[in-house]
Scaffold this active site. Sequence first.
Site, PDB file in Angstrom:
ATOM      1  N   LYS A  53       0.842  -1.203   0.000  1.00 38.69           N
ATOM      2  CA  LYS A  53       0.000   0.000   0.000  1.00 38.69           C
ATOM      3  C   LYS A  53       0.875   1.250   0.000  1.00 38.69           C
ATOM      4  CE  LYS A  53      -3.889  -2.345   2.096  1.00 38.69           C
ATOM      5  NZ  LYS A  53      -4.551  -2.830   3.300  1.00 38.69           N
ATOM      6  N   GLN A  97      -4.875  -1.830   9.493  1.00 38.44           N
ATOM      7  CA  GLN A  97      -4.720  -3.135   8.850  1.00 38.44           C
ATOM      8  C   GLN A  97      -5.301  -4.227   9.760  1.00 38.44           C
ATOM      9  OE1 GLN A  97      -3.329  -3.555   5.685  1.00 38.44           O
ATOM     10  NE2 GLN A  97      -4.122  -5.619   5.924  1.00 38.44           N
ATOM     11  N   ASP A 120     -11.335   2.941   4.076  1.00 33.22           N
ATOM     12  CA  ASP A 120     -11.683   1.525   3.923  1.00 33.22           C
ATOM     13  C   ASP A 120     -13.205   1.338   3.924  1.00 33.22           C
ATOM     14  OD1 ASP A 120      -9.728  -0.333   3.452  1.00 33.22           O
ATOM     15  OD2 ASP A 120      -9.195  -0.636   5.558  1.00 33.22           O
TER      16      ASP A 120
END
Length: 287
Positions: A53, A97, A120
């Site tokens: 990422k 994460q 997200d």
Amino acid sequence: MSAQIIDGKLLASQVRTEWKQRAARLTEQGVRPGLAVIIVGDNPASEIYVRNKVKACGEIGIHSEAHQFSGTTQPEEVLDCIQALNQNTHVHGILVQLPLPLHFENNKIITSIAIEKDVDGFHLYNVGALVTGNTNFAPCTPFGVMTMLEHHHISAEGKHAVVVGRSNIVGKPMAMMLLERGATVTICTSKTRDLQYFTRSADILVVATGQPQMITAEMVKPGATVIDVGINRLPDGKLCGDVEFDSVKDVAGYITPVPGGVGPMTITMLLCNTIIAAERVHQNASV
Ligand code: NDP
């Protein structure tokens, strides 16, 4: 006849080229899009995802920063970090994460992220927004799948879409996004009786189970669009999806490969969401 391959790697690179220009325009106007990634513990797979990422951000002109915590860190320390990032004007997107260590409550951490920085789309507010057709940030994997369908002019309207898997990050939001586009949606799980009955009636079949190659040719309707979200590592070290690609490609109309299908699109949509978040900040500052 063999299915048309939906090449996620190629599409991801086209989308990134387009969005790189948007990021550059914003930067010229004084707002460089920024993403902060938080990682807790030393899960090797998570470390690779975070590294990818950060690298992808650099390639497209997004500022990125990784905040790493040990597996014994207390949730309060991570919450403090998120509070600081919520206030940080150089950061437009914040991502935690997953999975988090067991002593963390996922929802407590995710809902501490400012709604407008939740790139997200996992914050409960943003989940509710998605379900009610007021999407704020679409979760990256289903967003990537919808982008693939759109690019190939595969309309969901009036189709029977079957989603195998009901996770909060893939299956459920995927089903909602297909429903929003007018599909009749069935969600199957490990408890579904006679899975093949459902999968064989799917015009669009999205599989996200983490069960290597569980969908075989006889489970697929001829001509169907088959989207394989799964990423599994076989004993010989090779990657494979949840769909038996070699046999299903002879039945399906369209199919995504693994690797090179949904995976590259997921990171790409994260970059897009970060740029969208930064564009909103810029727009709000200009009015
Ligand atoms: P989860 O483990 O959270 O969910 C798996 C889902 O599949 C569950 O709902 C489970 O049902 C269902 N399931 C498991 N076995 C079966 C079965 N035999 N028949 C029907 N349903 C079944 O996984 P995720 O959604 O997080 O991920 C799924 C896969 O996608 C994984 O391989 C993951 O690595 C991959 N992934 C790929 C991404 C990408 O970018 N390409 C992004 C995210 C994930 P139940 O709820 O009843 O247990």
